[in-house]
Design a protein around this motif. Structure first.
Motif, PDB file in Angstrom:
ATOM      1  N   PHE A 171      39.311 -33.802 -10.389  1.00 29.65           N
ATOM      2  CA  PHE A 171      40.687 -33.332 -10.464  1.00 29.65           C
ATOM      3  C   PHE A 171      41.504 -33.883  -9.292  1.00 29.65           C
ATOM      4  N   GLN A 172      40.872 -33.999  -8.133  1.00 24.77           N
ATOM      5  CA  GLN A 172      41.577 -34.526  -6.970  1.00 24.77           C
ATOM      6  C   GLN A 172      41.961 -35.991  -7.180  1.00 24.77           C
ATOM      7  N   ARG A 175      44.921 -36.196  -9.535  1.00 24.10           N
ATOM      8  CA  ARG A 175      46.188 -35.819  -8.890  1.00 24.10           C
ATOM      9  C   ARG A 175      46.756 -36.973  -8.063  1.00 24.10           C
ATOM     10  N   LYS A 198      36.002 -24.286 -12.095  1.00 28.11           N
ATOM     11  CA  LYS A 198      37.334 -24.700 -11.654  1.00 28.11           C
ATOM     12  C   LYS A 198      38.344 -24.560 -12.784  1.00 28.11           C
ATOM     13  N   HIS A 200      41.171 -22.933 -13.129  1.00 34.05           N
ATOM     14  CA  HIS A 200      42.596 -23.074 -12.820  1.00 34.05           C
ATOM     15  C   HIS A 200      42.957 -24.538 -12.573  1.00 34.05           C
ATOM     16  N   GLU A 201      42.094 -25.272 -11.855  1.00 34.72           N
ATOM     17  CA  GLU A 201      42.336 -26.703 -11.650  1.00 34.72           C
ATOM     18  C   GLU A 201      42.325 -27.454 -12.973  1.00 34.72           C
ATOM     19  N   HIS A 205      45.278 -29.679 -14.623  1.00 41.69           N
ATOM     20  CA  HIS A 205      45.014 -31.065 -15.028  1.00 41.69           C
ATOM     21  C   HIS A 205      45.533 -31.324 -16.443  1.00 41.69           C
TER      22      HIS A 205
END
Length: 417
Positions: A171-172, A175, A198, A200-201, A205
């Protein structure tokens, strides 16, 4: 095609090491296109919204050129081969892409580079371009990951516009580097793990990028997973094996009743708001639950048992809700002995549904079996918020999704919110 929608996704793709016209014909037949390629627009008879062809591409560059030629000759002007003028840096909505076919595959370079290259010889210097290293969005790879050379024919690459397939890393990474027209495919096992750890992440996404979930490789029998758990986190393309009937396909068909089986449904507001606190694994504090009451009155000409040609089945009905984990519930009626023609239950069931925007209700009629287990007779699945108050007739469908008319249930629906 904005990432605010759920899309109906068929998991049936080009595979193998070479293009096979017979296989191409079979795919086109699945899309209701005659093998003479003369009625391409018949694929839009059920819906005007765009069709996405997700290619599982194992072909050599020269064979990919053949694939590109086939796609162009078959789909003609319906094939989206250039970005729309009004959407150079964001995804268009399904409304803007009506009557268009989109190709999902690896792509070389950016959309602007594709547009600048239009009109030039796409086969020129392919030997060099096909070996070009493709990284996320054409930017340096995240940290120092080993680059992977992907050979993509320029002719096929240029047909990929708003649905570029890009490997999901984290996810990072998405982003920081992922571009608006890049989509991810995540296997069900990894996606399930991420949805638990994860959630919420994951939701954030899917607000930015179209995300496709596909069955794990060990499903050699073309079985399916429960798509509900991935709809709960906003995944747009939950790919199922449509050739395999059962509960997952019943949920799929029921889910898309919410927009007339058009293949597209606008996601709930809490899956579109970047400030959302929503997580499917927790009961939301802001939720506005629905108390749903269903009185199951009777059945009408229910399907006969396979073990008997008469209507002497021992019938019962299971009412089950699907949604976030806290909304999963199952209740059932008593058994009416030897009567599938006009059984009468007159039983009332109550469900408290915390996130009704994601919830589905499934009615299943079974014949009680004491030794071999219950026998499936028919079912109907629909979104909870599609249920109208009052007396209602519930049609029934077979395991293969075919209508069992005039078989039906007679119910009374009431709810408060």
């Amino acid at each position: 095609m904005e990432n605010k929608w759920f899309l109906s996704m068929i998991r049936d793709e080009f595979k193998g090491g070479k293009i096979n016209l017979e296989k191409t014909h079979r795919l086109l037949e699945k899309l209701d296109i005659p093998c003479n390629y003369t009625h391409v627009k018949s694929i839009f008879k059920a819906s005007d919204y765009p069709v996405v062809l997700s290619l599982e591409n194992h072909c050599s560059p020269s064979q990919q050129e053949v694939m590109a030629d086939i796609l162009q000759s078959v789909f003609g002007d319906t094939l989206l081969s250039d970005m729309l003028d009004d959407f150079p840096d964001k995804l268009p909505s399904p409304e803007a892409l009506k009557f268009k076919v989109l190709v999902r595959n690896k792509k070389i370079g950016s959309l602007r580079e594709t547009r600048e290259r239009k009109g030039s010889d796409k086969h020129e210097d392919d030997s060099e371009k096909e070996s070009e290293t493709i990284s996320a969005a054409g930017l340096p790879l995240f940290k120092r990951r080993r680059t992977t050379k992907v050979k993509v024919a320029m002719a096929l690459s240029d047909l990929v516009i708003y649905t570029k397939a890009e490997k999901f890393r984290s996810f990072q990474h998405s982003r920081l580097y992922q571009q608006f027209n890049e989509t991810n495919s995540i296997g069900e096992t990894e996606a399930r793990k991420l949805s638990k750890l994860k959630a919420h992440e994951f939701i954030l996404h899917t607000m930015k990028f179209i995300t496709r979930i596909y069955p794990k490789a060990t499903r050699a029998d073309s079985s399916n997973f429960n798509p509900q758990e991935f709809w709960n986190i906003g995944c747009q393309m939950v790919a199922l094996n449509f050739q395999t009937p059962g509960l997952p396909m019943d949920l799929q068909n029921g889910k898309f009743l919410d927009n007339g089986s058009s293949g597209y449904i606008l996601k709930p507001q809490f899956l579109r708001d970047s400030k959302t606190p929503f997580s499917p694994n927790k009961t939301p504090r802001y939720s506005n639950p629905v108390t749903l009451t269903i009185r199951l009155i009777s059945g009408i000409q229910l399907p006969p048992s396979n073990h008997s040609s008469s209507n002497k089945a021992d019938t019962l009905v299971i009412l089950e809700t699907f949604g976030v984990p806290n909304d999963q519930m199952k209740q059932q009626t008593r058994v009416i002995k030897k009567n599938a023609f006009s059984p009468k239950w007159n039983e009332t069931f109550t469900f408290i549904i915390h996130v009704p925007e994601l919830a589905l209700m499934r009615f299943v009629v079974e014949n009680q079996g004491l030794i071999a287990g219950n026998e499936f007779l028919g079912q109907y699945t629909l979104p909870v918020l599609c249920m109208n108050k009052g007396y209602r007739r519930v049609p029934l469908f077979s395991k293969m999704g075919e209508s069992l008319e005039p078989a039906a249930l007679f119910i009374y629906v009431w709810y408060i919110r």
